[in-house]
Design a protein around this motif. Structure first.
Motif, PDB file in Angstrom:
ATOM      1  N   ARG A  32       1.057  -1.183   0.061  1.00 48.17           N
ATOM      2  CA  ARG A  32       0.029  -0.219  -0.201  1.00 48.17           C
ATOM      3  C   ARG A  32       0.875   1.297   0.168  1.00 48.17           C
ATOM      4  O   ARG A  32       0.717   2.253   0.866  1.00 48.17           O
ATOM      5  CB  ARG A  32      -0.748  -0.046   1.244  1.00 48.17           C
ATOM      6  N   LEU A  33       1.738   1.141  -0.835  1.00 46.59           N
ATOM      7  CA  LEU A  33       2.596   2.415  -1.155  1.00 46.59           C
ATOM      8  C   LEU A  33       1.962   3.472  -2.216  1.00 46.59           C
ATOM      9  O   LEU A  33       2.256   3.209  -3.111  1.00 46.59           O
ATOM     10  CB  LEU A  33       3.954   2.037  -1.547  1.00 46.59           C
ATOM     11  N   THR A  34       1.136   4.527  -1.559  1.00 48.29           N
ATOM     12  CA  THR A  34       0.558   5.308  -2.386  1.00 48.29           C
ATOM     13  C   THR A  34       1.137   6.690  -2.309  1.00 48.29           C
ATOM     14  O   THR A  34       1.891   7.087  -1.556  1.00 48.29           O
ATOM     15  CB  THR A  34      -0.820   5.251  -1.969  1.00 48.29           C
ATOM     16  N   SER A  35       0.607   7.614  -3.432  1.00 44.53           N
ATOM     17  CA  SER A  35       1.187   8.934  -3.313  1.00 44.53           C
ATOM     18  C   SER A  35       0.530   9.763  -2.359  1.00 44.53           C
ATOM     19  O   SER A  35      -0.777   9.775  -2.184  1.00 44.53           O
ATOM     20  CB  SER A  35       0.834   9.377  -4.673  1.00 44.53           C
ATOM     21  N   GLY A  78       4.657  10.419 -10.646  1.00 38.02           N
ATOM     22  CA  GLY A  78       4.842  11.175  -9.566  1.00 38.02           C
ATOM     23  C   GLY A  78       5.843  10.928  -8.611  1.00 38.02           C
ATOM     24  O   GLY A  78       6.747  10.135  -8.939  1.00 38.02           O
ATOM     25  N   GLU A  79       5.835  11.359  -7.443  1.00 46.04           N
ATOM     26  CA  GLU A  79       6.827  11.155  -6.385  1.00 46.04           C
ATOM     27  C   GLU A  79       7.225   9.478  -6.410  1.00 46.04           C
ATOM     28  O   GLU A  79       8.289   9.160  -6.334  1.00 46.04           O
ATOM     29  CB  GLU A  79       6.761  12.029  -5.053  1.00 46.04           C
ATOM     30  N   VAL A  80       6.150   8.815  -5.686  1.00 45.04           N
ATOM     31  CA  VAL A  80       6.346   7.551  -5.260  1.00 45.04           C
ATOM     32  C   VAL A  80       6.450   6.621  -6.594  1.00 45.04           C
ATOM     33  O   VAL A  80       7.503   5.807  -6.647  1.00 45.04           O
ATOM     34  CB  VAL A  80       5.197   7.028  -4.608  1.00 45.04           C
ATOM     35  N   ALA A  83      10.222   7.277  -7.540  1.00 47.84           N
ATOM     36  CA  ALA A  83      11.178   6.636  -6.594  1.00 47.84           C
ATOM     37  C   ALA A  83      11.154   5.213  -6.725  1.00 47.84           C
ATOM     38  O   ALA A  83      12.379   4.518  -6.631  1.00 47.84           O
ATOM     39  CB  ALA A  83      10.647   6.993  -5.113  1.00 47.84           C
ATOM     40  N   LYS A  84      10.054   4.682  -6.984  1.00 46.83           N
ATOM     41  CA  LYS A  84      10.041   3.182  -7.206  1.00 46.83           C
ATOM     42  C   LYS A  84      10.942   2.863  -8.393  1.00 46.83           C
ATOM     43  O   LYS A  84      11.972   1.637  -8.569  1.00 46.83           O
ATOM     44  CB  LYS A  84       8.729   2.583  -7.341  1.00 46.83           C
ATOM     45  N   LEU A  85      11.027   3.383  -9.631  1.00 45.26           N
ATOM     46  CA  LEU A  85      11.631   3.141 -10.711  1.00 45.26           C
ATOM     47  C   LEU A  85      13.529   3.479 -10.512  1.00 45.26           C
ATOM     48  O   LEU A  85      14.274   2.690 -10.794  1.00 45.26           O
ATOM     49  CB  LEU A  85      11.450   4.177 -11.869  1.00 45.26           C
ATOM     50  N   SER A 122      14.048  13.542 -13.415  1.00 41.13           N
ATOM     51  CA  SER A 122      15.468  13.805 -13.561  1.00 41.13           C
ATOM     52  C   SER A 122      16.157  12.555 -12.985  1.00 41.13           C
ATOM     53  O   SER A 122      17.314  12.269 -13.349  1.00 41.13           O
ATOM     54  CB  SER A 122      15.588  14.922 -13.149  1.00 41.13           C
ATOM     55  N   GLU A 123      15.567  12.211 -11.814  1.00 45.70           N
ATOM     56  CA  GLU A 123      16.371  11.210 -11.009  1.00 45.70           C
ATOM     57  C   GLU A 123      16.550   9.738 -11.774  1.00 45.70           C
ATOM     58  O   GLU A 123      17.500   9.017 -11.658  1.00 45.70           O
ATOM     59  CB  GLU A 123      15.898  11.131  -9.544  1.00 45.70           C
ATOM     60  N   VAL A 124      15.287   9.501 -12.351  1.00 47.06           N
ATOM     61  CA  VAL A 124      15.113   8.142 -13.341  1.00 47.06           C
ATOM     62  C   VAL A 124      16.133   8.281 -14.402  1.00 47.06           C
ATOM     63  O   VAL A 124      16.988   7.493 -14.610  1.00 47.06           O
ATOM     64  CB  VAL A 124      13.794   8.187 -13.804  1.00 47.06           C
ATOM     65  N   MET A 125      16.519   9.492 -14.979  1.00 50.74           N
ATOM     66  CA  MET A 125      17.350   9.481 -15.925  1.00 50.74           C
ATOM     67  C   MET A 125      18.583   9.300 -15.783  1.00 50.74           C
ATOM     68  O   MET A 125      19.533   8.793 -16.399  1.00 50.74           O
ATOM     69  CB  MET A 125      17.160  10.924 -16.815  1.00 50.74           C
ATOM     70  N   ARG A 126      19.017  10.279 -14.545  1.00 46.87           N
ATOM     71  CA  ARG A 126      20.315   9.941 -13.930  1.00 46.87           C
ATOM     72  C   ARG A 126      20.739   8.371 -13.790  1.00 46.87           C
ATOM     73  O   ARG A 126      21.811   7.860 -13.835  1.00 46.87           O
ATOM     74  CB  ARG A 126      20.602  10.846 -12.692  1.00 46.87           C
ATOM     75  N   ALA A 127      19.654   7.813 -13.144  1.00 50.02           N
ATOM     76  CA  ALA A 127      19.793   6.257 -12.609  1.00 50.02           C
ATOM     77  C   ALA A 127      19.984   5.509 -14.043  1.00 50.02           C
ATOM     78  O   ALA A 127      20.818   4.635 -13.939  1.00 50.02           O
ATOM     79  CB  ALA A 127      18.665   6.021 -11.914  1.00 50.02           C
TER      80      ALA A 127
END
Length: 261
Positions: A32-35, A78-80, A83-85, A122-127
């Motif tokens: 139940r990890l929701t935004s 979105g944020e969550v 973050a999962k990606l 932007s964080e996904v692109m860097r990763a």
């Protein structure tokens, strides 16, 4: 029997893409990890925030897989969700699978949490670039009804290999966004022929933006993903030479493309 990739949900695509019974999900709906942003706005949430992540085997090869669910907010980031990606890709750096396969379907960043979503992209692109630099190939599959637009369009173009179907679409701005910003005379989003000859899979392959065109069939996407992972040039770390080649391609395209009247 052919199974339409476009008509499958994210979980159905994953189940049929990877080896049978090999998928192990991280942060499943039971967590139940929701935004938190959607809850504050009174917007319905999804218990996986619209993205499925985990590990599996693909033709016997250990891989990390992730799939965006276009049925939830158009696959919006979105944020969550982001973050999962990011966590999925950072774990790939530690465990070094044979490849990271992203089943992308997204209209871009959610307007409900725009700033958080933009930071997440932007964080996904860097990763993605970090994983490529480590020699782990990143493969993006595009064939969902929502296409791959906005920030996820940028993420896709950061990958090693892009596989797309003729019904798939890839671009920075979607047709409706262009029309809303510049008017119907600039881009008529109801003109389906215009949409597909601008953002469609065949056009993207012919223009060099995607590496392979496949049928709208889960088995065809599976075969292309296996081929992308096992080829000798699977991993292509970003270099100055590759960046210069890309800029040269874009400059040539700009110089040879007629301007809109």
């Amino acid at each position: 029997m052919n199974i339409s990739y476009a008509e499958c949900t994210a979980r159905e695509r994953l189940a049929r893409l990877v080896d049978a019974d090999s998928f192990h999900e991280w942060l499943p709906p039971s967590e139940r990890l929701t935004s938190p942003h959607l809850a504050q706005l009174g917007v319905p949430s999804s218990f996986d925030d619209g993205v499925v992540i985990g590990r599996a085997r693909l033709d016997g090869h250990p891989v990390f897989v992730a799939a965006q669910e276009g049925g939830f907010m158009g696959g919006g980031v979105g944020e969550v969700h982001g973050a999962k990606l990011v966590g999925w890709l950072r774990r790939a750096l530690r465990e070094r699978p044979a490849g990271a396969v992203l089943l992308a379907e997204s209209g871009g960043v959610r307007l409900h949490e725009a700033n958080a979503g933009l930071i997440a992209v932007s964080e996904v692109m860097r990763a993605v670039l970090d994983v490529r630099a480590a020699g782990i190939p990143v493969i993006v599959l595009i064939g969902g009804a929502n296409g791959c637009f906005g920030g996820m369009g940028l993420v896709a173009r950061c990958a090693d290999h892009l596989v797309i179907s003729e019904t798939g679409r890839l671009a920075m701005s979607g047709p409706e966004v262009i029309e809303a910003s510049h008017g119907v005379d600039e881009f008529d989003s109801r003109d389906r022929a215009l949409v597909w000859r601008t953002t469609g899979g065949r056009h993207r392959v012919e223009s060099g933006d995607c590496d392979r065109l496949v049928d709208d069939d889960v088995a065809a996407f599976r075969a292309a993903a296996i081929d992308a992972i096992t080829t000798s040039s699977a991993s292509q770390p970003l270099t100055m030479a590759s960046l210069e080649a890309e800029h040269a391609l874009l400059a040539h395209r700009l110089a040879t493309t007629p301007l809109h009247p």
